[in-house]
Motif scaffolding. Sequence first.
Motif, short mmCIF file in Angstrom:
data_model
loop_
_atom_site.label_atom_id
_atom_site.label_comp_id
_atom_site.label_asym_id
_atom_site.label_seq_id
_atom_site.Cartn_x
_atom_site.Cartn_y
_atom_site.Cartn_z
N ILE A 1 0.89 -1.17 0.03
CA ILE A 1 0.13 0.10 -0.04
C ILE A 1 0.68 1.22 -0.03
CG2 ILE A 1 -1.55 1.46 1.14
CD1 ILE A 1 -2.56 -1.37 2.39
N ASN A 2 1.82 1.20 0.97
CA ASN A 2 2.80 2.45 0.76
C ASN A 2 3.35 2.58 -0.29
OD1 ASN A 2 2.14 2.96 3.45
ND2 ASN A 2 3.85 1.84 4.28
N VAL B 1 4.28 5.66 -5.39
CA VAL B 1 4.42 5.72 -6.93
C VAL B 1 3.02 6.45 -7.60
CG1 VAL B 1 4.21 4.08 -8.96
CG2 VAL B 1 5.53 3.24 -7.01
N HIS B 2 2.17 6.64 -6.75
CA HIS B 2 0.98 7.26 -7.56
C HIS B 2 0.68 8.55 -6.84
CE1 HIS B 2 0.29 3.34 -8.82
NE2 HIS B 2 -0.12 3.89 -9.85
#
Length: 196
Positions: free
Chosen positions: A186-187, A192-193
């Motif tokens: 999740i991290n 990245v996004h």
Amino acid sequence: MEPLRTHKGLVCPLNRTNVDTDQIIPKQFLKRIERSGFGQFLFYHWRFDDNGNPRPDFPLNDAKYKDASILVAGENFGCGSSREHAPWAVQDFGFKVIIAPSYADIFKNNCVKNGILAIQASEEQVQAIMEKAESEGYTLTVNLEEQVVYDHEGLEVKFDIAPYPKQMLLNGWDEIGVTLTYEEKINHYELVHQQP
């Protein structure tokens, strides 16, 4: 939640069928906002008379079942409304395992989410356990990893459980705990996004 791998405990028989969630925890006791404190009201109308005195003929009031952690009951346990307070009361009273021929689906799912193992066994197996539990000090060992229940008298009951709830119980995870096992991914995704 605590992981549940192997549990040995005193057995209390509740030889009743179609035990609904309002019998497990009556509606007038649903005012608490925390999960604890419901055990004192477990099976309230069966445990106590109209004056609040313990009924001597109810198993949970029998001294030989004091500190029981395995509840054995009849078919269709946990039917009725979907209140999550029912497994909260069962757990708060001290039960870690329930054995019955069948359960209401929502109740059984709520048990897993709260760390209670609800084992489904045949009516014959349940009846045999109930009869043995009439004697004082009758204990069972529940091995979740091996999916078997046994006593020291030769009784052995194998049970089925789906992989997902089994992993939740073995690791002591609720659904948030399961989500947190993906924390690294999740991290990474968030990194990245990220918005520029």
